[in-house]
Design an enzyme around this catalytic site. Sequence first.
Site, mmCIF file in Angstrom:
data_model
loop_
_atom_site.group_PDB
_atom_site.id
_atom_site.type_symbol
_atom_site.label_atom_id
_atom_site.label_comp_id
_atom_site.label_asym_id
_atom_site.label_seq_id
_atom_site.Cartn_x
_atom_site.Cartn_y
_atom_site.Cartn_z
ATOM 1 N N CYS A 1 0.832 -1.205 0.000
ATOM 2 C CA CYS A 1 0.000 0.000 0.000
ATOM 3 C C CYS A 1 0.870 1.260 0.000
ATOM 4 O O CYS A 1 1.424 1.638 1.031
ATOM 5 C CB CYS A 1 -0.924 -0.023 1.228
ATOM 6 S SG CYS A 1 -2.032 1.391 1.291
ATOM 7 N N CYS B 1 -0.488 4.234 2.023
ATOM 8 C CA CYS B 1 -0.320 4.028 3.467
ATOM 9 C C CYS B 1 1.136 4.223 3.889
ATOM 10 O O CYS B 1 1.420 4.895 4.868
ATOM 11 C CB CYS B 1 -0.733 2.612 3.863
ATOM 12 S SG CYS B 1 -2.188 1.998 3.033
ATOM 13 N N ASP B 2 2.062 3.624 3.147
ATOM 14 C CA ASP B 2 3.441 3.517 3.645
ATOM 15 C C ASP B 2 4.463 4.356 2.878
ATOM 16 O O ASP B 2 5.605 4.469 3.318
ATOM 17 C CB ASP B 2 3.890 2.038 3.596
ATOM 18 C CG ASP B 2 3.030 1.162 4.497
ATOM 19 O OD1 ASP B 2 2.485 1.693 5.484
ATOM 20 O OD2 ASP B 2 2.888 -0.035 4.214
HETATM 21 P P1 FAD Z 1 -10.631 -5.988 5.428
HETATM 22 O O1 FAD Z 1 -9.850 -5.137 6.322
HETATM 23 O O2 FAD Z 1 -9.936 -6.806 4.400
HETATM 24 O O3 FAD Z 1 -11.539 -6.937 6.353
HETATM 25 C C1 FAD Z 1 -12.280 -7.987 5.813
HETATM 26 C C2 FAD Z 1 -12.496 -9.002 6.909
HETATM 27 O O4 FAD Z 1 -13.411 -9.994 6.412
HETATM 28 C C3 FAD Z 1 -11.228 -9.746 7.340
HETATM 29 O O5 FAD Z 1 -11.039 -9.577 8.727
HETATM 30 C C4 FAD Z 1 -11.494 -11.195 6.969
HETATM 31 O O6 FAD Z 1 -10.995 -12.109 7.949
HETATM 32 C C5 FAD Z 1 -13.017 -11.252 6.948
HETATM 33 N N1 FAD Z 1 -13.546 -12.266 6.025
HETATM 34 C C6 FAD Z 1 -13.223 -12.423 4.712
HETATM 35 N N2 FAD Z 1 -13.949 -13.436 4.195
HETATM 36 C C7 FAD Z 1 -14.726 -13.939 5.212
HETATM 37 C C8 FAD Z 1 -15.696 -14.982 5.299
HETATM 38 N N3 FAD Z 1 -16.003 -15.745 4.234
HETATM 39 N N4 FAD Z 1 -16.306 -15.220 6.495
HETATM 40 C C9 FAD Z 1 -16.003 -14.465 7.588
HETATM 41 N N5 FAD Z 1 -15.079 -13.448 7.561
HETATM 42 C C10 FAD Z 1 -14.471 -13.189 6.382
HETATM 43 N N6 FAD Z 1 -5.313 1.819 4.840
HETATM 44 C C11 FAD Z 1 -5.182 3.073 5.393
HETATM 45 O O7 FAD Z 1 -6.147 3.842 5.408
HETATM 46 N N7 FAD Z 1 -4.012 3.471 5.965
HETATM 47 C C12 FAD Z 1 -2.925 2.673 6.025
HETATM 48 O O8 FAD Z 1 -1.863 3.080 6.548
HETATM 49 C C13 FAD Z 1 -3.034 1.358 5.482
HETATM 50 N N8 FAD Z 1 -1.989 0.501 5.540
HETATM 51 C C14 FAD Z 1 -2.116 -0.759 5.050
HETATM 52 C C15 FAD Z 1 -1.038 -1.616 5.175
HETATM 53 C C16 FAD Z 1 -1.136 -2.914 4.750
HETATM 54 C C17 FAD Z 1 0.042 -3.838 4.928
HETATM 55 C C18 FAD Z 1 -2.349 -3.374 4.139
HETATM 56 C C19 FAD Z 1 -2.466 -4.809 3.666
HETATM 57 C C20 FAD Z 1 -3.416 -2.511 3.976
HETATM 58 C C21 FAD Z 1 -3.314 -1.196 4.428
HETATM 59 N N9 FAD Z 1 -4.373 -0.291 4.316
HETATM 60 C C22 FAD Z 1 -4.270 0.960 4.866
HETATM 61 C C23 FAD Z 1 -5.628 -0.663 3.616
HETATM 62 C C24 FAD Z 1 -6.722 -1.062 4.643
HETATM 63 O O9 FAD Z 1 -6.220 -2.054 5.495
HETATM 64 C C25 FAD Z 1 -7.975 -1.578 3.921
HETATM 65 O O10 FAD Z 1 -8.417 -0.625 2.977
HETATM 66 C C26 FAD Z 1 -9.121 -1.849 4.905
HETATM 67 O O11 FAD Z 1 -8.711 -2.737 5.920
HETATM 68 C C27 FAD Z 1 -10.330 -2.437 4.191
HETATM 69 O O12 FAD Z 1 -11.284 -2.726 5.156
HETATM 70 P P2 FAD Z 1 -12.461 -3.774 4.866
HETATM 71 O O13 FAD Z 1 -13.254 -3.822 6.126
HETATM 72 O O14 FAD Z 1 -13.138 -3.454 3.610
HETATM 73 O O15 FAD Z 1 -11.730 -5.164 4.599
#
Ligand code: FAD
Length: 315
Positions: free
Chosen positions: A134, A137-138
């Site tokens: 990302c 982010c980083d």
């Molecule tokens: P996710 O965070 O992906 O959460 C989805 C959840 O669904 C997971 O916990 C997973 O276990 C669960 N899940 C999936 N399938 C199933 C299923 N079938 N049954 C039950 N549970 C399930 N964003 C920023 O704003 N700032 C940052 O500094 C930043 N740094 C990042 C650094 C890294 C290394 C990464 C990988 C991402 C970063 N991001 C950052 C991006 C940010 O993490 C994502 O945009 C955000 O987490 C998305 O949120 P979400 O809830 O849509 O999905």
Amino acid sequence: MLDLAIIGGGPAGLTAGLYATRGGLKNVVMYEKGMPGGQITNSSEVENYPGIAKVVTGIELMQSWPEQCMRFGLKHDMSEVENINLNNDGSFKIKLSGGKEVDAISVIIATGSTPKKGGFKGESEFFGKGVSTCATCDGFFYKNKEVAILGGGDTALEEGLYLAGICSKVYLIHRRDKFRASPATIERVMKNNKIELILDSIVEEVYGDVSGVNGIKVKNLKEESIKDLKVPGIFTFVGYYVNNSVLKKEDESSICALSENGEIIVDLNMNTSIDGLYGAGDIRINAPKQVVCAASDGATAALQAISYIEKFKGE
Ligand code: FAD
Ligand code: NAP
């Protein structure tokens, strides 16, 4: 029957749960297969979440979210959802991985996306400590430093241009000599004198110590030679897995409309092509892939679901 089922407990799912229960829904379950928090808990430094002035780890950022989001009655079921299907009355049947089935009037899909791995030595060991997926982010942590990028698609090239605005130099490593990114983006990359192309090459290894990455070993596939790049960071952009399997039917078609990349197509209110089904966060089309945006999507989807459930019940 549940009022609302939320699939996924990252920023989008947790915020959806907060808004749904605080908005008056009584019977709301968030299915999260692991601990709530989502993929941001893999990040070692987050500095762009509004209201959190100091740099925190992803785990620190998310620590208080479950407590706040569950204060109004949201329940967490630590189960993996296998799939979701439509019932004849317009409600949904949620099948859990253990075989249990639950009905819900409305469903919010917040299962996120998973960046693909580049597959080189040291990638997992240094993930979040110099290996990142990302740039928004980083990238800032490498201000005026040299970094490397792996990949040759639109994401790699666009993020390369973004990083070139922050870093002193960007090495763009691609396994072929042709990019699959759009021609206009390729042209901008070619014109950017901070980006050095390393083509026909793969990353063999990332190495470092307890403080993080110190360099990478890059192999030229044509010459079979190895180059040692002393960079403190590498960004891998080799594509994403969209976590959309819960929407798939036996014949591999989906219960709602998906983009050609597999993201859920939603409108500005997070409505999918199916009444009562919402998509929020990284799983939806054109997601900015940021915590603040995922949380916002979750709130929007929950507010829509509240109105939908009231109508469904004839209230
Ligand atoms: P996710 O965070 O992906 O959460 C989805 C959840 O669904 C997971 O916990 C997973 O276990 C669960 N899940 C999936 N399938 C199933 C299923 N079938 N049954 C039950 N549970 C399930 N964003 C920023 O704003 N700032 C940052 O500094 C930043 N740094 C990042 C650094 C890294 C290394 C990464 C990988 C991402 C970063 N991001 C950052 C991006 C940010 O993490 C994502 O945009 C955000 O987490 C998305 O949120 P979400 O809830 O849509 O999905
Ligand atoms: P992508 O198009 O799948 O590209 C992935 C890149 O990574 C490819 O260049 C691929 O090489 C390379 N790669 C894959 N696995 C690798 C490995 N193990 N080691 C080294 N390199 C590897 O992914 P993306 O760039 O994230 O884009 C995803 C989709 O979103 C695409 O349809 C893209 O057009 C779209 N997108 C659009 C925009 C935009 O419109 N502005 C912006 C971003 C993304 P090969 O080329 O050799 O296969």
